[in-house]
Write an enzyme that holds these catalytic residues in place. Structure first.
Site, PDB file in Angstrom:
ATOM      1  N   SER A  48       2.858 113.362  60.439  1.00 36.47           N
ATOM      2  CA  SER A  48       2.473 113.046  59.058  1.00 36.47           C
ATOM      3  C   SER A  48       3.732 112.907  58.202  1.00 36.47           C
ATOM      4  O   SER A  48       4.839 113.290  58.631  1.00 36.47           O
ATOM      5  CB  SER A  48       1.596 114.166  58.492  1.00 36.47           C
ATOM      6  OG  SER A  48       2.386 115.336  58.285  1.00 36.47           O
ATOM      7  N   ASP A  81       0.923 109.364  61.039  1.00 33.95           N
ATOM      8  CA  ASP A  81      -0.416 109.723  60.554  1.00 33.95           C
ATOM      9  C   ASP A  81      -0.473 109.541  59.034  1.00 33.95           C
ATOM     10  O   ASP A  81       0.413 110.017  58.314  1.00 33.95           O
ATOM     11  CB  ASP A  81      -0.672 111.191  60.935  1.00 33.95           C
ATOM     12  CG  ASP A  81      -2.100 111.629  60.693  1.00 33.95           C
ATOM     13  OD1 ASP A  81      -3.007 110.779  60.768  1.00 33.95           O
ATOM     14  OD2 ASP A  81      -2.312 112.838  60.446  1.00 33.95           O
ATOM     15  N   HIS A  82      -1.490 108.866  58.543  1.00 33.55           N
ATOM     16  CA  HIS A  82      -1.705 108.675  57.096  1.00 33.55           C
ATOM     17  C   HIS A  82      -0.471 108.173  56.351  1.00 33.55           C
ATOM     18  O   HIS A  82      -0.050 108.751  55.336  1.00 33.55           O
ATOM     19  CB  HIS A  82      -2.201 109.974  56.432  1.00 33.55           C
ATOM     20  CG  HIS A  82      -3.580 110.356  56.844  1.00 33.55           C
ATOM     21  ND1 HIS A  82      -4.695 109.669  56.433  1.00 33.55           N
ATOM     22  CD2 HIS A  82      -4.026 111.317  57.676  1.00 33.55           C
ATOM     23  CE1 HIS A  82      -5.768 110.205  56.985  1.00 33.55           C
ATOM     24  NE2 HIS A  82      -5.395 111.209  57.761  1.00 33.55           N
ATOM     25  N   HIS A 179     -11.075 116.291  56.264  1.00 37.44           N
ATOM     26  CA  HIS A 179      -9.900 117.032  56.726  1.00 37.44           C
ATOM     27  C   HIS A 179     -10.004 118.514  56.374  1.00 37.44           C
ATOM     28  O   HIS A 179     -10.723 118.883  55.462  1.00 37.44           O
ATOM     29  CB  HIS A 179      -8.635 116.449  56.084  1.00 37.44           C
ATOM     30  CG  HIS A 179      -8.300 115.083  56.582  1.00 37.44           C
ATOM     31  ND1 HIS A 179      -8.473 113.956  55.823  1.00 37.44           N
ATOM     32  CD2 HIS A 179      -7.828 114.662  57.775  1.00 37.44           C
ATOM     33  CE1 HIS A 179      -8.104 112.896  56.529  1.00 37.44           C
ATOM     34  NE2 HIS A 179      -7.712 113.296  57.722  1.00 37.44           N
ATOM     35  N   GLY A 180      -9.266 119.315  57.111  1.00 38.95           N
ATOM     36  CA  GLY A 180      -9.143 120.724  56.766  1.00 38.95           C
ATOM     37  C   GLY A 180     -10.165 121.623  57.441  1.00 38.95           C
ATOM     38  O   GLY A 180     -10.898 121.204  58.345  1.00 38.95           O
ATOM     39  N   HIS A 210     -11.021 110.710  62.188  1.00 35.01           N
ATOM     40  CA  HIS A 210     -10.152 111.713  61.567  1.00 35.01           C
ATOM     41  C   HIS A 210     -10.977 112.976  61.299  1.00 35.01           C
ATOM     42  O   HIS A 210     -12.193 112.976  61.445  1.00 35.01           O
ATOM     43  CB  HIS A 210      -9.600 111.176  60.243  1.00 35.01           C
ATOM     44  CG  HIS A 210      -8.459 110.219  60.447  1.00 35.01           C
ATOM     45  ND1 HIS A 210      -7.180 110.495  60.038  1.00 35.01           N
ATOM     46  CD2 HIS A 210      -8.418 109.002  61.027  1.00 35.01           C
ATOM     47  CE1 HIS A 210      -6.392 109.489  60.367  1.00 35.01           C
ATOM     48  NE2 HIS A 210      -7.122 108.557  60.962  1.00 35.01           N
ATOM     49  N   GLY A 211     -10.286 114.012  60.872  1.00 34.71           N
ATOM     50  CA  GLY A 211     -10.995 115.231  60.457  1.00 34.71           C
ATOM     51  C   GLY A 211     -11.867 115.815  61.549  1.00 34.71           C
ATOM     52  O   GLY A 211     -13.002 116.227  61.298  1.00 34.71           O
ATOM     53  N   SER A 213     -11.354 118.489  63.674  1.00 40.29           N
ATOM     54  CA  SER A 213     -11.215 119.881  64.121  1.00 40.29           C
ATOM     55  C   SER A 213     -12.570 120.574  64.127  1.00 40.29           C
ATOM     56  O   SER A 213     -13.446 120.269  63.313  1.00 40.29           O
ATOM     57  CB  SER A 213     -10.249 120.640  63.203  1.00 40.29           C
ATOM     58  OG  SER A 213      -8.917 120.369  63.585  1.00 40.29           O
ATOM     59  N   ASN A 253      -8.631 112.768  65.911  1.00 38.62           N
ATOM     60  CA  ASN A 253      -7.504 113.450  65.256  1.00 38.62           C
ATOM     61  C   ASN A 253      -7.767 114.938  65.045  1.00 38.62           C
ATOM     62  O   ASN A 253      -8.763 115.312  64.411  1.00 38.62           O
ATOM     63  CB  ASN A 253      -7.271 112.829  63.877  1.00 38.62           C
ATOM     64  CG  ASN A 253      -6.623 111.475  63.941  1.00 38.62           C
ATOM     65  OD1 ASN A 253      -6.579 110.851  65.006  1.00 38.62           O
ATOM     66  ND2 ASN A 253      -6.117 111.003  62.817  1.00 38.62           N
TER      67      ASN A 253
END
Ligand code: G3H
Ligand code: 13P
Ligand code: ZN
Length: 316
Positions: A48, A81-82, A179-180, A210-211, A213, A253
């Site tokens: 990132s 990334d991003h 995200h997060g 993405h996101g 997790s 991701n």
């Protein structure tokens, strides 16, 4: 061996997804390579803008170049990334990155297209491939804050037009993740209907989630028991990755879960060994824990065991 994500996606499309893991330092780098070799999986290293400036982008690049020598069997892509336009152009120019993401998803449709197109032209001229994003995830990204309530899922009708007009090589889609560590307030899950509709208009085209997790609850519990204060964290059900892969998701991701591993290892280590002040001691525990974490993720993604087949494909 550094390859483009395009090569990895050719091998994986429709069958499994490639794990895209963010790294920031030496211990993560070593754990990442060990974990992927442990599970014989191809992978994507994500960097990132924050990771590039944490110490110095050249130090991070140097770590990866060295890891490539130390682990010669590894096959991976190096991906920004991003990125905004400036970071993407810098990575393209560097000659080190095999893939960049231009994230102009916060802009209006036409501006997103115009920015993405500029990056694609510069990247393709240097053999670098480009991931773009359409739609908006909830949660916090580096340069954009989007409330979960305002998160906009990707419009399948716009997705085809976007890909056709920009010439991007893969597309990050918003299908309900964010995200997060605090992804869902309720029992939300992935919008497979939206994903299926996107795949229908873009058959064979690699999509990115993405996101992703999972925010494992046992990990959060251990962190909190060791003095952490992470309340109400919730993530994506990893058993849904395989289904997403059959619907065109080839890149998944994951960053937050790796941060949770780091936090758990270090909190528990210092709680259990208050007398230790040798930084290598928790570092050793972390590198092994991170490797095991990567190998477990690869099992969920289905990328485990595909390394030799990818090696054959890239050597053709
Ligand atoms: O999506 C963002 C990634 O988790 C990277 O996070 O910008 O804090 O390095 P970062
Ligand atoms: P997580 O925060 O779910 O790990 O997502 C990471 C990500 O999308 C990096 O681009
Ligand atoms: Zn992301």
């Amino acid at each position: 061996m550094i390859v483009t994500t395009k090569k990895l996606f050719e091998a994986a499309y429709g069958k499994y997804a490639i794990g895209a893991y963010n790294i920031n330092n030496l211990e993560q780098t070593v754990g990442l390579f060990r974990g992927n070799l442990q599970s014989k999986a191809p992978f994507i290293i994500q960097i990132s803008k924050g990771a590039r400036s944490y110490t110095d982008k050249l130090l991070l690049e140097g770590l990866i170049r060295s890891a490539d020598e130390v682990f010669p069997e590894a096959i991976f892509a190096v991906h920004l990334d991003h990125g905004d336009e400036e970071a993407a152009m810098d990575c393209i120019e560097s000659g080190f990155y095999s893939s960049v993401m231009i994230d102009a998803s916060h802009e209006d449709f036409e501006t997103n297209i115009a920015i993405t197109k500029r990056v694609v032209e510069a990247a393709h001229a240097k053999g670098v491939v480009v991931e773009a994003e359409l739609g908006q995830l909830g949660g916090v990204e580096e340069h954009v804050k989007v409330d979960e309530a305002d998160a906009k899922l990707t419009d399948p009708r716009q997705a085809k037009e976007f890909v056709d007009r920009t010439g991007c090589d893969s597309l990050a889609v918003a299908i309900g993740t964010s995200h997060g560590a605090f992804k869902f307030s309720g029992s939300q899950s992935l919008h497979f209907d939206v994903l299926a509709a996107i795949q229908k208009v873009l058959p064979g085209f690699p999509l990115v989630m993405h996101g992703s997790s999972s925010v494992p609850q046992d990990e959060v519990k251990r962190i909190n028991e060791a003095g952490g204060k992470i309340k109400g964290a919730k993530g994506v059900d990893a058993t849904q990755f395989r289904k997403a892969a059959t619907l065109g998701v080839t890149k998944v991701n994951i960053d937050t879960d790796g941060r949770l591993v780091w936090t758990r290892v270090h909190r528990e280590f210092f709680r259990d060994h208050p007398e230790v002040f040798d930084l290598r001691k928790p570092g050793e525990v972390f590198m092994q824990a991170y490797a095991d974490f990567i190998a477990e993720k690869n099992d969920y993604l289905g990328s485990t065991g595909h390394l030799d087949e990818v090696r054959e494909l890239v050597s053709k």
